[in-house]
Design a protein around this motif. Structure first.
Motif, mmCIF file in Angstrom:
data_model
loop_
_atom_site.group_PDB
_atom_site.id
_atom_site.type_symbol
_atom_site.label_atom_id
_atom_site.label_comp_id
_atom_site.label_asym_id
_atom_site.label_seq_id
_atom_site.Cartn_x
_atom_site.Cartn_y
_atom_site.Cartn_z
ATOM 1 N N ASP A 157 14.608 -9.657 -2.339
ATOM 2 C CA ASP A 157 16.404 -9.839 -1.257
ATOM 3 C C ASP A 157 15.441 -7.522 -0.939
ATOM 4 O O ASP A 157 15.328 -6.299 -1.640
ATOM 5 N N LYS A 158 15.290 -7.936 0.639
ATOM 6 C CA LYS A 158 14.806 -6.605 0.500
ATOM 7 C C LYS A 158 15.988 -5.098 0.588
ATOM 8 O O LYS A 158 15.321 -4.070 0.629
ATOM 9 N N ASN A 159 16.349 -5.450 0.865
ATOM 10 C CA ASN A 159 18.078 -4.596 0.316
ATOM 11 C C ASN A 159 17.764 -3.544 -0.695
ATOM 12 O O ASN A 159 18.362 -2.765 -1.282
ATOM 13 N N ILE A 160 17.277 -4.882 -2.384
ATOM 14 C CA ILE A 160 16.974 -3.941 -3.564
ATOM 15 C C ILE A 160 15.607 -2.848 -4.210
ATOM 16 O O ILE A 160 15.866 -2.320 -4.313
ATOM 17 N N LEU A 161 14.689 -4.023 -2.466
ATOM 18 C CA LEU A 161 13.694 -3.122 -2.060
ATOM 19 C C LEU A 161 13.830 -1.659 -1.963
ATOM 20 O O LEU A 161 13.763 -0.372 -2.238
ATOM 21 N N HIS A 162 14.867 -1.318 -0.494
ATOM 22 C CA HIS A 162 15.318 -0.222 -0.273
ATOM 23 C C HIS A 162 15.726 0.325 -0.446
ATOM 24 O O HIS A 162 16.136 1.803 -0.536
ATOM 25 N N SER A 163 16.498 -0.399 -1.450
ATOM 26 C CA SER A 163 17.632 0.671 -2.144
ATOM 27 C C SER A 163 16.438 1.312 -3.126
ATOM 28 O O SER A 163 16.562 2.616 -3.623
ATOM 29 N N PHE A 164 15.500 1.033 -3.914
ATOM 30 C CA PHE A 164 15.204 2.097 -4.598
ATOM 31 C C PHE A 164 14.151 2.673 -3.810
ATOM 32 O O PHE A 164 13.335 4.189 -4.249
ATOM 33 N N VAL A 165 13.401 2.602 -2.637
ATOM 34 C CA VAL A 165 13.319 2.995 -2.001
ATOM 35 C C VAL A 165 13.290 4.782 -1.460
ATOM 36 O O VAL A 165 13.294 5.348 -1.611
ATOM 37 N N GLN A 166 14.765 4.363 -1.747
ATOM 38 C CA GLN A 166 15.523 5.354 -1.174
ATOM 39 C C GLN A 166 15.523 6.494 -1.577
ATOM 40 O O GLN A 166 15.779 7.429 -2.185
ATOM 41 N N LEU A 167 15.531 6.513 -3.249
ATOM 42 C CA LEU A 167 15.241 7.195 -4.379
ATOM 43 C C LEU A 167 14.288 8.233 -4.676
ATOM 44 O O LEU A 167 13.854 9.234 -4.772
ATOM 45 N N ARG A 168 13.707 8.136 -3.485
ATOM 46 C CA ARG A 168 12.207 8.921 -3.570
ATOM 47 C C ARG A 168 13.031 10.276 -2.786
ATOM 48 O O ARG A 168 13.201 10.217 -1.695
ATOM 49 N N ALA A 169 12.457 11.314 -3.393
ATOM 50 C CA ALA A 169 12.843 13.173 -3.107
ATOM 51 C C ALA A 169 12.540 12.254 -1.355
ATOM 52 O O ALA A 169 12.934 13.693 -0.352
ATOM 53 N N ASP A 170 11.022 12.513 -0.740
ATOM 54 C CA ASP A 170 10.263 11.773 0.467
ATOM 55 C C ASP A 170 10.396 11.226 1.028
ATOM 56 O O ASP A 170 10.484 10.659 2.518
ATOM 57 N N TYR A 171 11.964 10.497 0.939
ATOM 58 C CA TYR A 171 12.317 9.281 1.559
ATOM 59 C C TYR A 171 12.414 9.666 3.373
ATOM 60 O O TYR A 171 12.079 8.562 4.090
ATOM 61 N N ARG A 172 13.465 10.977 3.301
ATOM 62 C CA ARG A 172 13.493 11.572 4.655
ATOM 63 C C ARG A 172 12.513 12.051 5.199
ATOM 64 O O ARG A 172 12.062 11.159 6.535
ATOM 65 N N SER A 173 11.755 13.316 4.464
ATOM 66 C CA SER A 173 10.601 13.591 5.100
ATOM 67 C C SER A 173 9.609 12.598 5.567
ATOM 68 O O SER A 173 9.129 12.610 6.548
ATOM 69 N N ALA A 174 9.351 11.727 4.742
ATOM 70 C CA ALA A 174 8.332 10.400 5.386
ATOM 71 C C ALA A 174 8.665 9.734 6.065
ATOM 72 O O ALA A 174 7.955 8.563 6.157
ATOM 73 N N ARG A 175 10.152 9.582 6.316
ATOM 74 C CA ARG A 175 10.752 8.831 7.341
ATOM 75 C C ARG A 175 10.282 6.680 6.502
ATOM 76 O O ARG A 175 9.724 6.421 8.254
#
Length: 166
Positions: free
Chosen positions: A142-160
């Motif tokens: 599910d895309k939500n599972i993938l997204h939830s993992f990517v959100q754990l990255r420290a650069d999630y916001r800065s790298a948009r």
């Protein structure tokens, strides 16, 4: 058994394990929490195999393995990961996966293989994120599972990185 593993993780895993202050001076290996959990799991698997027989062994190991996976998955969701921290998480999950091989239950190994692939999302270059998400092991998730993992990255916001999931 899961309660004991939860206790080990809570006592041993530090918030800074996956976000080391000095990124250049980190020895890539597994965390102390991982070492202790794996030692505990190996002992439990041995006890299960020695105290049961037949289908009971597989049934109990399957249940234990699924719960072990869920515990590690939920545990990893509690942290934020720098690039080096993501590498440490990958090393930890590789070690947990080695433990899972001892179960000799294909589904349990598959769960840990998928978790290992998810951890790669913590370190992959932002430009390659789409490609990794559509790779063999992650394409069916599910895309939500993938997204939830990517959100754990420290650069999630800065790298948009959110734009890869819209």
């Amino acid at each position: 058994m899961i309660g004991q593993m939860k206790h080990i993780l809570a006592a041993e895993q530090k918030k800074t394990d996956f976000k080391p202050e000095d990124e250049n001076n980190v020895l890539i290996q597994y965390t102390n929490a991982c070492v202790k959990v794996c030692a505990y799991v190996r002992k439990q698997v041995e006890k299960i195999k020695n105290s049961m027989d037949g289908k009971n062994v597989d049934t109990v190991l399957m249940e234990f393995g699924v719960r072990f996976h869920r515990l590690i998955y939920e545990h990893l969701q509690q942290y934020s990961y720098s690039c080096m921290g993501g590498m440490l998480a990958i090393c930890d999950v590789a070690e947990y996966r080695k433990c899972a091989k001892d179960f000799k239950i294909p589904m349990v190994l598959h769960l840990f293989d998928t978790l290992h692939a998810l951890c790669n999302l913590l370190v992959v270059a932002p430009d390659n994120l789409k490609q990794v998400c559509s790779g063999e092991q992650l394409a069916n998730l599910d895309k939500n599972i993938l997204h939830s993992f990517v959100q754990l990255r420290a650069d999630y916001r800065s790298a948009r990185l959110a734009r890869h999931f819209s």
